[in-house]
Each structure stands twice: as structure tokens, then as C-alpha cells.
Design an enzyme around this catalytic site. Sequence first.
Site, PDB file in Angstrom:
ATOM      1  N   HIS A  38     -34.237 -38.940  37.091  1.00 40.92           N
ATOM      2  CA  HIS A  38     -35.407 -38.634  37.917  1.00 40.92           C
ATOM      3  C   HIS A  38     -36.549 -39.586  37.588  1.00 40.92           C
ATOM      4  CE1 HIS A  38     -35.555 -36.329  34.161  1.00 40.92           C
ATOM      5  NE2 HIS A  38     -36.864 -36.394  34.219  1.00 40.92           N
TER       6      HIS A  38
ATOM      7  N   HIS B 281     -32.722 -37.049  30.381  1.00 43.30           N
ATOM      8  CA  HIS B 281     -32.781 -36.478  29.037  1.00 43.30           C
ATOM      9  C   HIS B 281     -31.387 -35.991  28.655  1.00 43.30           C
ATOM     10  CE1 HIS B 281     -37.138 -36.633  29.437  1.00 43.30           C
ATOM     11  NE2 HIS B 281     -36.919 -36.269  30.686  1.00 43.30           N
TER      12      HIS B 281
ATOM     13  N   HIS C  11     -35.441 -42.234  34.473  1.00 44.52           N
ATOM     14  CA  HIS C  11     -34.893 -41.847  33.166  1.00 44.52           C
ATOM     15  C   HIS C  11     -34.152 -40.521  33.282  1.00 44.52           C
ATOM     16  CE1 HIS C  11     -38.440 -39.302  33.445  1.00 44.52           C
ATOM     17  NE2 HIS C  11     -37.888 -38.517  32.545  1.00 44.52           N
TER      18      HIS C  11
ATOM     19  N   GLU D 199     -35.183 -30.146  31.631  1.00 51.10           N
ATOM     20  CA  GLU D 199     -36.635 -30.372  31.586  1.00 51.10           C
ATOM     21  C   GLU D 199     -37.347 -29.356  32.467  1.00 51.10           C
ATOM     22  OE1 GLU D 199     -37.862 -34.394  32.329  1.00 51.10           O
ATOM     23  OE2 GLU D 199     -39.845 -33.809  33.043  1.00 51.10           O
TER      24      GLU D 199
ATOM     25  N   GLU E 208     -42.378 -18.686  21.564  1.00 52.40           N
ATOM     26  CA  GLU E 208     -43.485 -18.873  22.510  1.00 52.40           C
ATOM     27  C   GLU E 208     -44.244 -20.155  22.194  1.00 52.40           C
ATOM     28  OE1 GLU E 208     -46.122 -15.496  23.184  1.00 52.40           O
ATOM     29  OE2 GLU E 208     -47.878 -16.799  23.053  1.00 52.40           O
TER      30      GLU E 208
ATOM     31  N   HIS F  74     -47.690 -11.238  17.284  1.00 57.25           N
ATOM     32  CA  HIS F  74     -48.875 -12.074  17.484  1.00 57.25           C
ATOM     33  C   HIS F  74     -49.824 -11.473  18.512  1.00 57.25           C
ATOM     34  CE1 HIS F  74     -45.640 -13.407  20.203  1.00 57.25           C
ATOM     35  NE2 HIS F  74     -46.588 -13.566  21.093  1.00 57.25           N
TER      36      HIS F  74
ATOM     37  N   HIS G 251     -41.508 -10.810  20.823  1.00 58.52           N
ATOM     38  CA  HIS G 251     -40.379 -10.916  21.748  1.00 58.52           C
ATOM     39  C   HIS G 251     -39.269 -11.695  21.067  1.00 58.52           C
ATOM     40  CE1 HIS G 251     -43.013 -14.355  22.428  1.00 58.52           C
ATOM     41  NE2 HIS G 251     -43.905 -13.535  22.945  1.00 58.52           N
TER      42      HIS G 251
ATOM     43  N   GLU H 123     -42.431 -11.551  30.693  1.00 59.99           N
ATOM     44  CA  GLU H 123     -43.685 -11.238  29.991  1.00 59.99           C
ATOM     45  C   GLU H 123     -44.023  -9.744  30.077  1.00 59.99           C
ATOM     46  OE1 GLU H 123     -45.432 -12.982  28.008  1.00 59.99           O
ATOM     47  OE2 GLU H 123     -47.443 -12.125  27.967  1.00 59.99           O
TER      48      GLU H 123
ATOM     49  N   HIS I  45     -48.024  -8.003  20.020  1.00 58.92           N
ATOM     50  CA  HIS I  45     -46.670  -7.823  20.554  1.00 58.92           C
ATOM     51  C   HIS I  45     -45.745  -8.878  19.949  1.00 58.92           C
ATOM     52  CE1 HIS I  45     -48.037 -11.254  22.890  1.00 58.92           C
ATOM     53  NE2 HIS I  45     -46.778 -11.481  23.216  1.00 58.92           N
TER      54      HIS I  45
ATOM     55  N   ARG J 275     -54.715 -10.211  24.781  1.00 55.07           N
ATOM     56  CA  ARG J 275     -53.289  -9.998  25.053  1.00 55.07           C
ATOM     57  C   ARG J 275     -52.790  -9.221  23.853  1.00 55.07           C
ATOM     58  NH1 ARG J 275     -48.713  -8.497  25.405  1.00 55.07           N
ATOM     59  NH2 ARG J 275     -46.926  -9.626  26.283  1.00 55.07           N
TER      60      ARG J 275
HETATM   61 MN    MN Z   1     -46.133 -13.538  23.244  1.00 57.68          MN
HETATM   62 MN    MN Z   2     -38.122 -36.396  32.412  1.00 55.10          MN
END
Ligand code: MN
Ligand code: MN
Length: 417
Positions: A355, A311, A309, A316, A134, A173, A130, A196, A128, A125
Site C-alpha cells: 500500500h 509490513h 511498502h 496495520e 491498551e 487503571h 481488561h 470498551e 477498570h 474513566r
Molecule cells: Mn482501559
Molecule cells: Mn504501512
Amino acid sequence: MSDIEKDEKKISRRDIFGLGSAAVAAATLTMAVEKTAEAQQQASHAAPNESNRGPQNRPLAAENPDSEWPPPTDSGTVKPFKYPFALARKRVLSGGWTRQVTVRELPISTTLAGVEMRLTAGGIRELHWHVEAEWAIMLNGSARITAVDHDGKSFVSDVGEGDLWLFPPGVPHSIQGLGPDGCRFLLVFDDGNFDEFHTFLITDWLAHTPREVLAKNFSVSESTFDAVPKKELFIFQADLPGDLHAEQTEAAKGTGTVPKRFDFKASAMKPTKVTRGGEVKIIDSKTFPVTPISAAIVTLKPGALRELHWHPNADEWQYYITGKGRMSVFVGATTARTMDFEEGDVGYVPISNPHYIENTGDSDLVFIEMFRTSEYQDISLAEWMAHTPHLLMNQHLGVTTSMLDSIPKQEAVVTPL
Ligand code: MN
Ligand code: MN
């Protein structure tokens, strides 16, 4: 029958759909099976006298039993919170392939985006960077990763199955598949709008910089850059990298290595929590200091539950690695939806929407929960009920104080305990 026993009587989808082996597995976890009135009502849809005429996408319906015949607790319209990578366009090149699930594929997924990638042995890859951070997990095989930070400090490392890496925003990277058969990994970016196919590539940049400026920048002749590709490489086949230690030494000359490692050996990490139902590894900035993205890697045994539960600090984003499960999300105002998941699927739950995830298959369900926050947080229903005056809880739900007394004081994360 005690309140606890009542609670443990679960409507079994396996029973409804006649999946015997899964039901046996569930029974080993002492999850009793009982046909309630609701279950019988649901089962009646699939009874022999239901001819179910008209067009049907049978394979898709079979993969999505909770959409085909939703549990009666589902209600109203919930924005879709599932997108399978199997539906994403695969960009195939010499050296590997890639595909992505972003806010364009799954409109609800505004905070995070995901990329699946395969690199052959030697496949690269391209170098590059961004705007987004990541985060990555190696799913199969191994890779050599490289990066350079704002102080010119280098990072070169080999990562194997189950290991993570984190490239901070703007840090350049590369990733290269190692022998014998390259690798498969998942990338997660801290913006749902990430693409991407629109990153800053070293070949693309140099191809769009005047040749005389490149020459002046390095005080060399213009012909030095004759071999720079006219078009981006993106992913391309190359020979395997050199000796790891030699490459680390070469890259670190004069400046040294980055002060905080960009990789994390999650494969060697002890689980954060182990119960009879499975285990969870929580990895956030407490254990992996460089990461602005937190993660939970969850394993559920057949029939087990990632407990009810939510968050409080982030949406998520989920990726299902293996097995089968279902998730119901309650979005408030009498509205809830259940969707089914299997390997390669992406799930998404908005911040503070409650959820659960249930293993509905007959093998382990392994998935990851990702959050655009450096600190992992959740609030479980059981913990809330255990730490609220029991009379008050009884006045709301009618459950007995003895049942409330019996709830463990610490959240289970995965049940049964
Ligand atoms: Mn990357
Ligand atoms: Mn969760």
C-alpha cells in the site's frame, strides 16, 4: 525523458477535480502534473456531458472521490478497509463520551480495535481493567493516569498532547481529564474483538459481590460498603485530582513504582526520519520497552507520499488525525482498491498487503500506523528494487539500470526525499 522523469510524472487527482491550491502545493514538491491517457479517461466520467442521473449521496461522494470515480488501476472486490469514527455510536455521559471502531464495525480489523474518548476537566474513566493491552495517544488536552501492576507497584502520571501510554493486559487503571478543559484521546487494543463497554469495572464488580464477603475480605463491617454504586459509573464527573507528587508518593508506599514506565513522551521525541515530504516517528519496544504494540506517527506535507511498502510481521490499523489522503491496497490476483481518508477515519491493511498513502489535501496529513507486534517492520518497494540485482529487476520491469542505480540505498519512508 529519463526513466526517473517518467516515474515522477504522476496522475494528479487535483488536476482532474480542479483543486487548484492543492495542485500548487504539490508542484512545490516538484511533482510534475501531466494528463495521461488514463487520467483523461477518468476525467471523462466527470465531463459536462455526463449527466450522472439518479440518486446520489453528494456529501459522501465528495468525501470519497476514489470510490465515486476509482482510478483505472482499481480492480475486483476488496473488503472495505475504512470506517469513520463519525459513524460510530457515541455513548454520552456526565464527564465525557466515547465511541469505538472494532471488528463489529469494520470486519477486516481482526487484530486491533480503537476507541475515541473525551473526558471533561475532572471527568473520570472509571477504575477498570481488561484482557487486552491498551495503547493510547493524547490528541488534545491532558489527563492524570493511574495503574497498579502484579507486584503492587504503582504508576501515577500526567500526560499531555502527543504523549502515549500503555497499560499491559489485566493491569487495572484509570484516566481523568485535567484542567482547563479536559482531554481527547485515542485508545488502541490488541484484539479486534475488544469492547470498551464490556470491561471489568470496580463498581460493577463490587455491586455483584455479596456484601458479607466484601466485609470479610477487609475485616470491616458490611455498612462500610453502603455507598458503593448499584450500577457502573463507567465515565463520570468528579473534582480534579490532587497534587501529582503527593498522589505518586501515596500510591507507592511500601511497594514502590513500576519498573518500566507506562507512559512515553512522544511529543518530545526526535523524529526517526525527516524528508522534504514530511517525517515519521517510530515507537516500538526499542524506545518504549513496556509496549507489545508498535506505532508510526506519520506527517505528510501536501502532495507527499508514504512510499509504496508493506509490513511482513503484522496487520496495520490506522487512525487519521488531521488532513486528507488516499490509500490504495493491492490484495493480489489483479485486485486493488483505493479509498479516501480524513480526520477521525480508521484504515486497515492486512499483513504483507502492499500500500501507499498520499496526501491529497492542501494541509499536512497526520496519521498513525499501529501494529500488534512489539517490533516495527516494513519492506519498501524502493529498498527491494535497490538491493536486487539490477539486471533481474530490468528483466521484470524494463526500468533502466541507471534508474535502479539512482534509488537511495535506505528506504525513504516519506517521499520526496
Ligand atoms: Mn482501559
Ligand atoms: Mn504501512
